[in-house]
Design a protein around this motif. Sequence first.
Motif, PDB file in Angstrom:
ATOM      1  N   LYS A  11       0.824  -1.209   0.000  1.00 55.22           N
ATOM      2  CA  LYS A  11       0.000   0.000   0.000  1.00 55.22           C
ATOM      3  C   LYS A  11       0.857   1.258   0.000  1.00 55.22           C
ATOM      4  O   LYS A  11       0.477   2.276  -0.575  1.00 55.22           O
ATOM      5  CB  LYS A  11      -0.919  -0.023   1.224  1.00 55.22           C
ATOM      6  N   GLN A  12       2.020   1.186   0.631  1.00 54.30           N
ATOM      7  CA  GLN A  12       2.897   2.340   0.750  1.00 54.30           C
ATOM      8  C   GLN A  12       3.898   2.428  -0.403  1.00 54.30           C
ATOM      9  O   GLN A  12       4.617   3.426  -0.516  1.00 54.30           O
ATOM     10  CB  GLN A  12       3.674   2.275   2.070  1.00 54.30           C
ATOM     11  N   ASP A  13       3.972   1.426  -1.266  1.00 56.74           N
ATOM     12  CA  ASP A  13       4.989   1.367  -2.316  1.00 56.74           C
ATOM     13  C   ASP A  13       4.670   2.316  -3.469  1.00 56.74           C
ATOM     14  O   ASP A  13       3.606   2.201  -4.102  1.00 56.74           O
ATOM     15  CB  ASP A  13       5.115  -0.062  -2.865  1.00 56.74           C
ATOM     16  N   LYS A  14       5.627   3.209  -3.769  1.00 57.13           N
ATOM     17  CA  LYS A  14       5.480   4.118  -4.900  1.00 57.13           C
ATOM     18  C   LYS A  14       6.344   3.671  -6.078  1.00 57.13           C
ATOM     19  O   LYS A  14       6.500   4.413  -7.044  1.00 57.13           O
ATOM     20  CB  LYS A  14       5.849   5.541  -4.478  1.00 57.13           C
ATOM     21  N   ILE A  15       6.911   2.499  -5.988  1.00 58.92           N
ATOM     22  CA  ILE A  15       7.670   1.925  -7.100  1.00 58.92           C
ATOM     23  C   ILE A  15       6.688   1.494  -8.191  1.00 58.92           C
ATOM     24  O   ILE A  15       5.470   1.419  -7.949  1.00 58.92           O
ATOM     25  CB  ILE A  15       8.515   0.729  -6.611  1.00 58.92           C
ATOM     26  N   PRO A  16       7.171   1.227  -9.418  1.00 57.33           N
ATOM     27  CA  PRO A  16       6.248   0.885 -10.515  1.00 57.33           C
ATOM     28  C   PRO A  16       5.247  -0.208 -10.171  1.00 57.33           C
ATOM     29  O   PRO A  16       4.055  -0.084 -10.471  1.00 57.33           O
ATOM     30  CB  PRO A  16       7.198   0.446 -11.633  1.00 57.33           C
ATOM     31  N   PHE A  17       5.698  -1.290  -9.546  1.00 57.09           N
ATOM     32  CA  PHE A  17       4.789  -2.385  -9.214  1.00 57.09           C
ATOM     33  C   PHE A  17       4.320  -2.315  -7.762  1.00 57.09           C
ATOM     34  O   PHE A  17       4.032  -3.337  -7.133  1.00 57.09           O
ATOM     35  CB  PHE A  17       5.450  -3.740  -9.503  1.00 57.09           C
ATOM     36  N   GLY A  18       4.206  -1.099  -7.243  1.00 54.83           N
ATOM     37  CA  GLY A  18       3.545  -0.879  -5.966  1.00 54.83           C
ATOM     38  C   GLY A  18       2.084  -0.539  -6.213  1.00 54.83           C
ATOM     39  O   GLY A  18       1.634  -0.387  -7.348  1.00 54.83           O
ATOM     40  N   THR A  19       1.320  -0.383  -5.136  1.00 57.01           N
ATOM     41  CA  THR A  19      -0.119  -0.106  -5.276  1.00 57.01           C
ATOM     42  C   THR A  19      -0.524   1.166  -4.531  1.00 57.01           C
ATOM     43  O   THR A  19      -1.658   1.288  -4.079  1.00 57.01           O
ATOM     44  CB  THR A  19      -0.942  -1.308  -4.764  1.00 57.01           C
ATOM     45  N   GLY A  64      -2.609  -4.856 -13.403  1.00 56.81           N
ATOM     46  CA  GLY A  64      -3.628  -3.875 -13.746  1.00 56.81           C
ATOM     47  C   GLY A  64      -4.019  -2.973 -12.585  1.00 56.81           C
ATOM     48  O   GLY A  64      -4.780  -2.017 -12.780  1.00 56.81           O
ATOM     49  N   PHE A  65      -3.516  -3.260 -11.386  1.00 53.24           N
ATOM     50  CA  PHE A  65      -3.835  -2.458 -10.209  1.00 53.24           C
ATOM     51  C   PHE A  65      -2.594  -1.752  -9.643  1.00 53.24           C
ATOM     52  O   PHE A  65      -2.629  -1.221  -8.549  1.00 53.24           O
ATOM     53  CB  PHE A  65      -4.445  -3.353  -9.122  1.00 53.24           C
ATOM     54  N   THR A  66      -1.495  -1.774 -10.415  1.00 50.63           N
ATOM     55  CA  THR A  66      -0.237  -1.202  -9.934  1.00 50.63           C
ATOM     56  C   THR A  66      -0.051   0.226 -10.440  1.00 50.63           C
ATOM     57  O   THR A  66      -0.747   0.694 -11.339  1.00 50.63           O
ATOM     58  CB  THR A  66       0.948  -2.063 -10.386  1.00 50.63           C
ATOM     59  N   ASN A  67       0.960   0.893  -9.871  1.00 48.47           N
ATOM     60  CA  ASN A  67       1.227   2.292 -10.209  1.00 48.47           C
ATOM     61  C   ASN A  67       1.570   2.472 -11.680  1.00 48.47           C
ATOM     62  O   ASN A  67       1.064   3.376 -12.347  1.00 48.47           O
ATOM     63  CB  ASN A  67       2.390   2.817  -9.345  1.00 48.47           C
ATOM     64  N   VAL A  68       2.458   1.602 -12.188  1.00 48.62           N
ATOM     65  CA  VAL A  68       2.935   1.774 -13.559  1.00 48.62           C
ATOM     66  C   VAL A  68       1.799   1.630 -14.571  1.00 48.62           C
ATOM     67  O   VAL A  68       1.801   2.266 -15.626  1.00 48.62           O
ATOM     68  CB  VAL A  68       4.073   0.766 -13.856  1.00 48.62           C
TER      69      VAL A  68
END
Length: 406
Positions: free
Chosen positions: A38-46, A219-223
């Motif tokens: 939830k806290q991940d701002k990396i491409p495959f974070g959410t 499909g639910f990730t940041n990138v």
Amino acid sequence: MSRRYKIMAVLLVAFLSLLIVGEATQPEPVNWFPGYGKQDKIPFGTYVFYDQLPSLIDEERLEDVTIPPFEFLLDSTDLPQGTYLFLNSSVYNDASESVKLLDWVAKGNTLFVASKAISETILDSLCLNMEYLSETSELKKRPLVNLSNPSLKASKPYRLNKDVGTVYFDQIDTTQTTILGIYDLIRNNDSTKIQEPKVNFIKTPYRRGTVILNTFPEGFTNVFMLDSLNASYTAKALSYLPKEGKIYLDHHYKNSKATAVSPLYLILTNKYLKWSWYTLLIGALIWIYFEGKRKQRSIPVIKPLPNQTLDYTRTIAGMYLDKKDNRQIAMHQINHLLEYIRSTFALATDRRDSAFIEKLAAKSGIEQATVKNLINYTITIRQKAVVTEDELIKLNTLIENFKNTH
């Protein structure tokens, strides 16, 4: 320090400074780790998904769950009806936990799993099977996804510009299961259509409840969501969630977690372990204070006397050379030779007759004539009152040849 060394030192410091500045200013490489936190701002974070979720679903309906599902559903009779949502690259519920989840779904609840790996128990209970898509003809593995419902389907498929592994349902019960979405890899560089569609998004009933499975968690990730062309896919996928009831958001099955899991954190969060830890630290400090004091005076290191034998020998040899006393040098060489014979071959050297020569030749393995020539020459030199430089050189040559031959 000379001027030359000062210049070299300045140049070295300047080079190291430039190297450090270059490394410090270099941009960090992109972290493609599939964290799904939830806290991940990396491409495959959410981070974007959970940040935008309240704009799609009433925030009062959302509830974070950080404990295992088995523990959360231990007393499911007290839970309001709702949806349990899992989002990660893999969600491996064991058999007992899967049965617990399905029993909860059977009471009229909904299970939503977006993952590439789903419990075998759940798949078997729903008569489903998943298969990994491997295409050796295509070097790039960039997926295209779309929804099946004509009212939700986009004119062009949604695209993820990153090579990822893909999974699909190759066995479904079509009489019970509703296909919600399809996907495929980009073929022949054509991203405008899905050429060989495969099922990746389904909805199937389970007794009084519903199970929704999606094998495209990217499909639910940041990138994916930050691409303006893809923004609507995630919202449309979530539109299949029930309009009422709680949405339980799982944060236990995550590759990266926001909660601290270090041993020290676990110790300090338990009051009994915390005070045991403090007692241990206080005891260690007391021990260091008392044991750290010296129990006796330090023993000074006494350096052994240096071996001056070699320097003494060089000094004496220099004196003889300066005085040109060839006979005295020759006597020392002969004495050293005799000492060498006594220590090496265990022979007495007081009588250097034919018997002595024969024994020395046998023990040294040198021809008797050579040994005889050496011994006789030493006897001749001892009898001389004056030794010339040539005779001294010859004596030294015979002795060295004897030692090297042996």
